[in-house]
Design an enzyme around this catalytic site. Sequence first.
Site, short mmCIF file in Angstrom:
data_model
loop_
_atom_site.label_atom_id
_atom_site.label_comp_id
_atom_site.label_asym_id
_atom_site.label_seq_id
_atom_site.Cartn_x
_atom_site.Cartn_y
_atom_site.Cartn_z
N ASP A 7 0.87 -1.18 0.00
CA ASP A 7 0.00 0.00 0.00
C ASP A 7 0.91 1.23 0.00
O ASP A 7 2.14 1.13 -0.16
CB ASP A 7 -1.01 -0.05 1.17
CG ASP A 7 -0.37 0.29 2.52
OD1 ASP A 7 0.87 0.42 2.60
OD2 ASP A 7 -1.13 0.43 3.49
N CYS A 64 3.11 -2.82 4.09
CA CYS A 64 2.25 -1.67 4.38
C CYS A 64 3.00 -0.84 5.42
O CYS A 64 4.21 -1.02 5.58
CB CYS A 64 0.85 -2.11 4.82
SG CYS A 64 0.74 -2.98 6.39
N THR A 66 2.96 -0.74 8.76
CA THR A 66 3.51 -1.59 9.83
C THR A 66 3.78 -3.01 9.38
O THR A 66 4.47 -3.75 10.09
CB THR A 66 2.51 -1.68 10.99
OG1 THR A 66 1.27 -2.21 10.48
CG2 THR A 66 2.25 -0.31 11.63
N HIS A 97 10.85 -23.07 9.49
CA HIS A 97 9.81 -23.73 10.29
C HIS A 97 8.41 -23.56 9.69
O HIS A 97 7.60 -24.48 9.75
CB HIS A 97 9.79 -23.16 11.72
CG HIS A 97 10.94 -23.61 12.55
ND1 HIS A 97 10.98 -23.49 13.92
CD2 HIS A 97 12.13 -24.19 12.20
CE1 HIS A 97 12.12 -23.98 14.39
NE2 HIS A 97 12.85 -24.39 13.36
N HIS A 132 7.85 -30.01 11.13
CA HIS A 132 7.24 -28.74 10.72
C HIS A 132 6.19 -28.94 9.63
O HIS A 132 5.23 -28.17 9.54
CB HIS A 132 8.32 -27.76 10.25
CG HIS A 132 9.38 -27.54 11.29
ND1 HIS A 132 9.12 -26.92 12.49
CD2 HIS A 132 10.69 -27.92 11.32
CE1 HIS A 132 10.22 -26.90 13.22
NE2 HIS A 132 11.19 -27.50 12.54
C1 RB5 Z 1 -2.06 3.12 6.31
O1 RB5 Z 1 -2.11 4.36 6.87
C2 RB5 Z 1 -1.69 2.07 7.34
O2 RB5 Z 1 -2.76 1.85 8.20
C3 RB5 Z 1 -1.28 0.78 6.67
O3 RB5 Z 1 -0.21 1.03 5.83
C4 RB5 Z 1 -0.82 -0.34 7.59
O4 RB5 Z 1 0.15 0.11 8.48
C5 RB5 Z 1 -1.88 -1.11 8.24
O5 RB5 Z 1 -1.65 -2.07 8.99
#
Ligand code: RB5
Length: 144
Positions: A7, A64, A66, A97, A132
């Site tokens: 994203d 993304c 996080t 694993h 595994h």
């Molecule tokens: C986008 O702002 C953010 O929420 C997305 O990139 C991600 O971190 C979601 O888990």
Amino acid sequence: MLAIGSDHGGFELKNHVKKHLEERGIEVKDFGVYNENSVDYPDCAKPVCEAVLSEEYERGILLCGTGIGISIAANKFKGIRAALCSDVFSAKMAKEHNNANIICLGGRVTGRELAFMIVDTWLDSDFLGGRHSGRIAKIHELEK
Ligand code: RB5
């Protein structure tokens, strides 16, 4: 062949990881996004998961902000084992694993050089099989 997607939150790191992999001689198909306009991460997970499930691509990388949202979304696809990694040990274990077919990174969490080490470690590791395999079979039982 490796599929990659992100994203907007993972866009910048995706481009660096893609370049790094290409410099390693790995063919990478970029499923987008192609700019930093705000999008919804489940929409970005979908084409990469489908590409991996089609077996046209052996592995995928999703990013993304996080890495959390896109990993949750990816793991909704039957047959996808997406591992969110922010350290090298986890990246090694994700392959050895868990036989993770997708690795997820957080573009706002993990620095560029660490991301390269994580991706390289995962790519250069082998699934250990044995006990595994049985555990992974049990994961896929849960999908039924
Ligand atoms: C986008 O702002 C953010 O929420 C997305 O990139 C991600 O971190 C979601 O888990």
